[in-house]
Design a protein around this motif. Structure first.
Motif, PDB file in Angstrom:
ATOM      1  N   ASP A   1     -31.267   0.218  90.834  1.00 32.82           N
ATOM      2  CA  ASP A   1     -30.482  -0.195  89.669  1.00 32.82           C
ATOM      3  C   ASP A   1     -31.386  -0.652  88.527  1.00 32.82           C
ATOM      4  OD1 ASP A   1     -28.207   0.390  91.080  1.00 32.82           O
ATOM      5  OD2 ASP A   1     -27.645  -1.705  91.454  1.00 32.82           O
ATOM      6  N   GLN A   2     -32.486  -1.316  88.872  1.00 34.33           N
ATOM      7  CA  GLN A   2     -33.445  -1.714  87.838  1.00 34.33           C
ATOM      8  C   GLN A   2     -34.009  -0.472  87.148  1.00 34.33           C
ATOM      9  OE1 GLN A   2     -36.526  -4.463  89.107  1.00 34.33           O
ATOM     10  NE2 GLN A   2     -35.092  -5.530  90.460  1.00 34.33           N
ATOM     11  N   ASP A   3     -34.395   0.522  87.952  1.00 30.26           N
ATOM     12  CA  ASP A   3     -34.925   1.763  87.385  1.00 30.26           C
ATOM     13  C   ASP A   3     -33.894   2.440  86.494  1.00 30.26           C
ATOM     14  OD1 ASP A   3     -37.323   1.366  88.687  1.00 30.26           O
ATOM     15  OD2 ASP A   3     -36.822   2.707  90.365  1.00 30.26           O
ATOM     16  N   TYR A   4     -32.646   2.470  86.939  1.00 33.13           N
ATOM     17  CA  TYR A   4     -31.580   3.074  86.153  1.00 33.13           C
ATOM     18  C   TYR A   4     -31.409   2.339  84.824  1.00 33.13           C
ATOM     19  CZ  TYR A   4     -26.940   4.513  84.644  1.00 33.13           C
ATOM     20  OH  TYR A   4     -25.891   4.982  83.899  1.00 33.13           O
ATOM     21  N   LEU A   5     -31.430   1.014  84.877  1.00 32.72           N
ATOM     22  CA  LEU A   5     -31.285   0.199  83.670  1.00 32.72           C
ATOM     23  C   LEU A   5     -32.431   0.457  82.697  1.00 32.72           C
ATOM     24  CD1 LEU A   5     -29.791  -2.028  82.122  1.00 32.72           C
ATOM     25  CD2 LEU A   5     -31.103  -3.696  83.440  1.00 32.72           C
ATOM     26  N   PHE A   6     -33.661   0.483  83.197  1.00 34.04           N
ATOM     27  CA  PHE A   6     -34.814   0.739  82.329  1.00 34.04           C
ATOM     28  C   PHE A   6     -34.725   2.114  81.687  1.00 34.04           C
ATOM     29  CE2 PHE A   6     -37.292  -2.283  85.260  1.00 34.04           C
ATOM     30  CZ  PHE A   6     -36.906  -3.380  84.519  1.00 34.04           C
ATOM     31  N   ASP A   7     -34.298   3.100  82.460  1.00 39.08           N
ATOM     32  CA  ASP A   7     -34.152   4.453  81.930  1.00 39.08           C
ATOM     33  C   ASP A   7     -33.064   4.494  80.863  1.00 39.08           C
ATOM     34  OD1 ASP A   7     -34.907   7.259  82.006  1.00 39.08           O
ATOM     35  OD2 ASP A   7     -32.934   7.603  82.927  1.00 39.08           O
ATOM     36  N   LEU A   8     -31.975   3.810  81.110  1.00 41.86           N
ATOM     37  CA  LEU A   8     -30.873   3.755  80.150  1.00 41.86           C
ATOM     38  C   LEU A   8     -31.317   3.102  78.843  1.00 41.86           C
ATOM     39  CD1 LEU A   8     -27.822   4.198  79.644  1.00 41.86           C
ATOM     40  CD2 LEU A   8     -27.460   1.917  80.601  1.00 41.86           C
ATOM     41  N   ILE A   9     -32.026   1.999  78.937  1.00 43.16           N
ATOM     42  CA  ILE A   9     -32.528   1.308  77.743  1.00 43.16           C
ATOM     43  C   ILE A   9     -33.503   2.206  76.992  1.00 43.16           C
ATOM     44  CG2 ILE A   9     -33.962  -0.624  76.942  1.00 43.16           C
ATOM     45  CD1 ILE A   9     -32.656  -2.288  79.229  1.00 43.16           C
ATOM     46  N   ARG A  10     -34.407   2.870  77.714  1.00 42.90           N
ATOM     47  CA  ARG A  10     -35.374   3.771  77.077  1.00 42.90           C
ATOM     48  C   ARG A  10     -34.651   4.871  76.314  1.00 42.90           C
ATOM     49  NH1 ARG A  10     -37.540   8.469  78.069  1.00 42.90           N
ATOM     50  NH2 ARG A  10     -36.576   8.714  80.102  1.00 42.90           N
ATOM     51  N   LYS A  11     -33.640   5.477  76.935  1.00 45.12           N
ATOM     52  CA  LYS A  11     -32.893   6.558  76.285  1.00 45.12           C
ATOM     53  C   LYS A  11     -32.140   6.057  75.059  1.00 45.12           C
ATOM     54  CE  LYS A  11     -32.412   9.522  80.332  1.00 45.12           C
ATOM     55  NZ  LYS A  11     -31.512  10.064  81.349  1.00 45.12           N
ATOM     56  N   ARG A  12     -31.585   4.867  75.147  1.00 45.05           N
ATOM     57  CA  ARG A  12     -30.880   4.304  73.985  1.00 45.05           C
ATOM     58  C   ARG A  12     -31.841   4.024  72.834  1.00 45.05           C
ATOM     59  NH1 ARG A  12     -26.022   0.226  75.554  1.00 45.05           N
ATOM     60  NH2 ARG A  12     -24.766   1.720  76.697  1.00 45.05           N
ATOM     61  N   ARG A  13     -33.027   3.543  73.162  1.00 44.78           N
ATOM     62  CA  ARG A  13     -34.016   3.280  72.114  1.00 44.78           C
ATOM     63  C   ARG A  13     -34.453   4.583  71.452  1.00 44.78           C
ATOM     64  NH1 ARG A  13     -38.804  -0.150  73.579  1.00 44.78           N
ATOM     65  NH2 ARG A  13     -38.874  -0.326  71.331  1.00 44.78           N
ATOM     66  N   ILE A  14     -34.615   5.638  72.242  1.00 47.92           N
ATOM     67  CA  ILE A  14     -34.972   6.948  71.693  1.00 47.92           C
ATOM     68  C   ILE A  14     -33.865   7.425  70.752  1.00 47.92           C
ATOM     69  CG2 ILE A  14     -35.250   9.401  72.274  1.00 47.92           C
ATOM     70  CD1 ILE A  14     -36.739   8.417  74.846  1.00 47.92           C
ATOM     71  N   GLU A  15     -32.621   7.310  71.185  1.00 47.31           N
ATOM     72  CA  GLU A  15     -31.496   7.744  70.359  1.00 47.31           C
ATOM     73  C   GLU A  15     -31.410   6.924  69.071  1.00 47.31           C
ATOM     74  OE1 GLU A  15     -28.511  10.111  69.073  1.00 47.31           O
ATOM     75  OE2 GLU A  15     -29.834  10.421  70.778  1.00 47.31           O
ATOM     76  N   LYS A  16     -31.641   5.622  69.169  1.00 46.91           N
ATOM     77  CA  LYS A  16     -31.636   4.755  67.977  1.00 46.91           C
ATOM     78  C   LYS A  16     -32.716   5.189  67.007  1.00 46.91           C
ATOM     79  CE  LYS A  16     -30.979   0.809  65.615  1.00 46.91           C
ATOM     80  NZ  LYS A  16     -31.554   1.125  64.330  1.00 46.91           N
ATOM     81  N   ARG A  17     -33.892   5.490  67.518  1.00 49.75           N
ATOM     82  CA  ARG A  17     -34.991   5.934  66.660  1.00 49.75           C
ATOM     83  C   ARG A  17     -34.646   7.264  65.991  1.00 49.75           C
ATOM     84  NH1 ARG A  17     -38.058   5.267  62.878  1.00 49.75           N
ATOM     85  NH2 ARG A  17     -40.054   6.290  62.917  1.00 49.75           N
ATOM     86  N   ARG A  18     -34.011   8.177  66.739  1.00 49.02           N
ATOM     87  CA  ARG A  18     -33.598   9.456  66.153  1.00 49.02           C
ATOM     88  C   ARG A  18     -32.608   9.236  65.013  1.00 49.02           C
ATOM     89  NH1 ARG A  18     -32.784  12.610  71.827  1.00 49.02           N
ATOM     90  NH2 ARG A  18     -34.944  13.261  72.077  1.00 49.02           N
TER      91      ARG A  18
END
Length: 96
Positions: A43-60
């Protein structure tokens, strides 16, 4: 002397506010970290991946917005055209 005491008191109040804000922020983040650490590793890994993807989308989205603003400024004639050396010279002139 009274004015100085008021100034010192105001400074202390501001400093206390800053320190309390930092303490509250540190405590807030510490609570978040502890909550995350209590999750299973998957679940920690899933959360980190989710946050990373959201940050990428925000930057886009930020890049897209910047591009749209740039195109709008260009269409309105608010931009400066030239090669990189000319633009750098223009920007450096503005700083002076």
């Amino acid at each position: 002397m009274e004015k100085r005491n008021k100034t010192i008191k105001a400074f202390r109040q501001k400093l206390n506010h800053i320190l309390m804000s930092k303490t509250m922020t540190t405590t807030y983040f510490q609570n978040i970290i502890e909550s995350i650490e209590s999750l299973p590793v998957d679940d920690q890994d899933y959360l980190f991946d989710l946050i990373r993807k959201r940050r990428i989308e925000k930057r886009r989205l930020d890049i897209l917005q910047n591009g749209e603003e740039t195109i709008k400024a260009w269409k309105e004639g608010k931009t400066k055209e030239g090669n990189s050396q000319e633009i750098m010279a223009y920007l450096l002139e503005e700083e002076e």
